[in-house]
Design a protein around this motif. Structure first.
Motif, PDB file in Angstrom:
ATOM      1  N   ILE A   1       0.845  -1.195   0.000  1.00  0.00           N
ATOM      2  CA  ILE A   1       0.000   0.000   0.000  1.00  0.00           C
ATOM      3  C   ILE A   1       0.885   1.251   0.000  1.00  0.00           C
ATOM      4  CG2 ILE A   1      -1.865   1.244   1.130  1.00  0.00           C
ATOM      5  CD1 ILE A   1      -2.651  -1.530   0.035  1.00  0.00           C
ATOM      6  N   PRO A   2       0.899   2.012  -1.075  1.00  0.00           N
ATOM      7  CA  PRO A   2       1.774   3.183  -1.169  1.00  0.00           C
ATOM      8  C   PRO A   2       1.490   4.201  -0.063  1.00  0.00           C
ATOM      9  CG  PRO A   2       0.851   2.635  -3.329  1.00  0.00           C
ATOM     10  CD  PRO A   2       0.123   1.793  -2.318  1.00  0.00           C
ATOM     11  N   GLY A   3       2.555   4.834   0.404  1.00  0.00           N
ATOM     12  CA  GLY A   3       2.414   5.911   1.376  1.00  0.00           C
ATOM     13  C   GLY A   3       2.293   5.475   2.815  1.00  0.00           C
TER      14      GLY A   3
ATOM     15  N   LYS B   1      -3.666   8.087   9.489  1.00  0.00           N
ATOM     16  CA  LYS B   1      -2.643   7.156   9.007  1.00  0.00           C
ATOM     17  C   LYS B   1      -2.656   5.855   9.806  1.00  0.00           C
ATOM     18  CE  LYS B   1       0.520  10.589   7.066  1.00  0.00           C
ATOM     19  NZ  LYS B   1       1.856  11.237   7.178  1.00  0.00           N
ATOM     20  N   LEU B   2      -2.829   5.954  11.112  1.00  0.00           N
ATOM     21  CA  LEU B   2      -2.892   4.746  11.933  1.00  0.00           C
ATOM     22  C   LEU B   2      -4.121   3.914  11.588  1.00  0.00           C
ATOM     23  CD1 LEU B   2      -1.791   5.986  15.482  1.00  0.00           C
ATOM     24  CD2 LEU B   2      -0.420   4.797  13.761  1.00  0.00           C
ATOM     25  N   LEU B   3      -5.256   4.575  11.433  1.00  0.00           N
ATOM     26  CA  LEU B   3      -6.472   3.849  11.061  1.00  0.00           C
ATOM     27  C   LEU B   3      -6.332   3.206   9.692  1.00  0.00           C
ATOM     28  CD1 LEU B   3      -9.200   6.348  12.317  1.00  0.00           C
ATOM     29  CD2 LEU B   3      -8.727   4.077  13.245  1.00  0.00           C
TER      30      LEU B   3
ATOM     31  N   GLU C   1      -7.150  -5.252   1.790  1.00  0.00           N
ATOM     32  CA  GLU C   1      -6.717  -4.895   0.441  1.00  0.00           C
ATOM     33  C   GLU C   1      -5.300  -5.391   0.171  1.00  0.00           C
ATOM     34  OE1 GLU C   1      -6.796  -3.385  -3.378  1.00  0.00           O
ATOM     35  OE2 GLU C   1      -8.451  -3.579  -1.948  1.00  0.00           O
ATOM     36  N   ALA C   2      -4.408  -5.226   1.139  1.00  0.00           N
ATOM     37  CA  ALA C   2      -3.014  -5.638   0.947  1.00  0.00           C
ATOM     38  C   ALA C   2      -2.890  -7.142   0.787  1.00  0.00           C
ATOM     39  CB  ALA C   2      -2.177  -5.162   2.132  1.00  0.00           C
TER      40      ALA C   2
END
Length: 476
Positions: free
Chosen positions: A274-276, A333-335, A343-344
């Motif tokens: 997952i990018p980012g 970001k944590l969530l 998804e990953a």
């Protein structure tokens, strides 16, 4: 007995289209395509017609015609379900009923702390509308940007907030439902206390569209917390995670509004695919938790409460490391790390998924026993475990061994299910915690539930839907 017509003839399609208008009677294959395949690609169907009614009256007329012509109707919300409950079969004799145009928030009542919303309202839209009025609608799902309230209620959705706020059923006070006959059951009441007979709404909430079409609902709102603290922590074991949950629950009580458990592997998948995304901690750990403390009094109160929980957890060596979100951006970001795990996992090939629940105290034992069972079924298979530890609901997914053939691996679906569900049953748990039954688990429901339970379900189904036209082949 098959009650459905041999096909959706042009004449029949025209009669349905006349109810909603040709623009909203979808017949072009390219426009139908998004409605006949769900996100995991496991359940594909076929239909020549998707109807998009604008209001409850049009839904009523559709159902009257469906009863008259014995045409099966498959209600569909945002098409985010994971068990095939929103999919037509491959016969091309079923009509998909999309509720997406019933998307009005009819009322937000601040005095009663309720919202009256139509079935097609997107969950995130309701959350934002409530927040604009200083209220919280606490149902929170990874799919909240596209899932719809009608589908949330029909599947009795859970999510990360169920620990403190309950499932969709707990958040629903009343419903408006169109029955298979076209009759409208208007039960849009705001009452928190009502002992007048059977609670009929609870037959439709969680009924997966098999008894009627939810067109609107009254849902509970809560005052927006004045403070929320979100922490990501590394724990050495599932036993430590359980003790940490018990500690947090003792110290925070109802202010503990989230407690998620995640194995290291799903986090690694997110960081890889997952990018980012970035690792919130430097400490390597086999298990991680994500917990939230909320306060109705002040932001300072939430900070102090979280600090107390973390401090005592460190003292008792339940935590190896932890970080607290310092801004809304860090919180998001944590969530996202937790929400992106499903998804990953797709990037890692074939996956055999389980949405199970066991008593919270049994979570460590389940994980240990299930890990051993997985290796007996498919040596080298990779456990991808994450979920809502606070209410005992785990998404116990198993990815294929590295380099294995996905098709060959998925042939073990039945054997893997059997091994995992045997442990769940032994621990007094459930094989369907929050995703529903749909098509995927229909046979398992019949095979594992007491005969009287399935018989009662069939009697209810026959009473509400004697023609068998409401989402046939689902649940029971």
């Amino acid at each position: 007995m098959n009650t459905q017509p041999d096909s959706l003839t042009p004449e029949l399609i025209a009669r349905f289209a006349a109810i909603v208008g040709e623009k909203h009677a979808v017949t072009a294959p390219e426009d139908i395509a998004p409605h006949v395949m769900e996100q995991r690609g496991l359940f594909g169907g076929t239909t020549s017609l998707v109807l998009r009614p604008a209001n409850t009256d049009e839904v009523s007329k559709i159902m009257r015609l469906a009863t008259e012509t014995k045409t099966a109707i498959v209600p569909q919300g945002g098409n985010t379900g994971l068990v095939g409950g929103q999919m037509p079969d491959k016969s091309d004799r079923q009509v998909v009923l999309s509720l997406s145009r019933l998307n009005r928030i009819r009322e937000i009542d601040l005095a009663s702390n309720t919202a009256t919303v139509e079935a097609g309202v997107v969950l995130q839209v309701l959350q934002e509308a409530a927040a604009a009025e200083g209220r919280l609608f606490p149902l929170a799902l990874a799919s909240q940007g596209s899932c719809q309230i009608g589908g949330n209620l029909s599947s009795n959705a859970g999510g990360v907030g169920a620990l403190a706020y309950g499932t969709a059923r707990d958040l629903c006070l009343g419903v408006e439902v169109v029955l298979p006959t076209g009759e409208i059951f208007d039960d849009l009441r705001k009452l928190k206390k009502d002992n007048t007979g059977y609670d009929l709404k609870d037959l439709f909430v969680g009924g997966e569209g098999t008894l009627g079409v939810i067109t609107a609902a009254v849902v509970k709102l809560l005052p927006m917390p004045k403070g929320r603290e979100l922490a990501w922590g590394a724990v050495p074991s599932t036993a430590a995670a359980l003790k940490l949950f018990q500690k947090a629950n003792e110290l925070a009580g109802p202010s503990l509004t989230m407690f998620e458990l995640m194995e290291r592997r799903p986090l690694d998948f997110v960081l890889q695919h997952i990018p980012g995304t970035t690792n919130p901690l430097t400490e390597e750990s086999p298990w991680h938790v994500l917990m939230e403390v909320s306060s109705g009094r002040s932001a300072q109160d939430a900070r102090e409460l979280m600090a107390t929980v973390l401090s005592e957890a460190y003292e008792e060596e339940l935590l190896a490391d932890a970080t607290i979100a310092q801004s809304e951006s860090q919180r998001a970001k944590l969530l996202h790390l937790r929400e992106a795990m499903s998804e990953a996992q797709k990037m890692e090939g074939g996956s055999i998924k389980h949405d199970i629940s066991v008593p919270v105290v049994a979570v460590p034992e389940f994980i240990e026993r299930a890990g051993e069972a997985v290796q007996q079924v498919v040596p080298g298979a990779r456990v991808v475990c994450f979920g809502h530890m606070g209410d005992g609901n785990l998404h116990y997914n198993v990815s294929q061994p590295v380099g294995a053939d996905a098709v060959e691996y998925l042939r073990h679906y039945g054997a893997m299910n059997e091994a995992i569900y045997a442990i769940v049953k032994d621990l007094g748990g459930s094989f369907s915690a929050e995703h529903g039954i749909g098509t995927l688990k229909r046979d398992l429901l019949v095979a594992t539930q007491p005969a009287i339970a399935t018989d009662l379900m069939r009697r209810i189904k026959a009473a509400f839907d004697p023609a068998g036209i409401m989402n046939p082949g689902k649940v029971i």
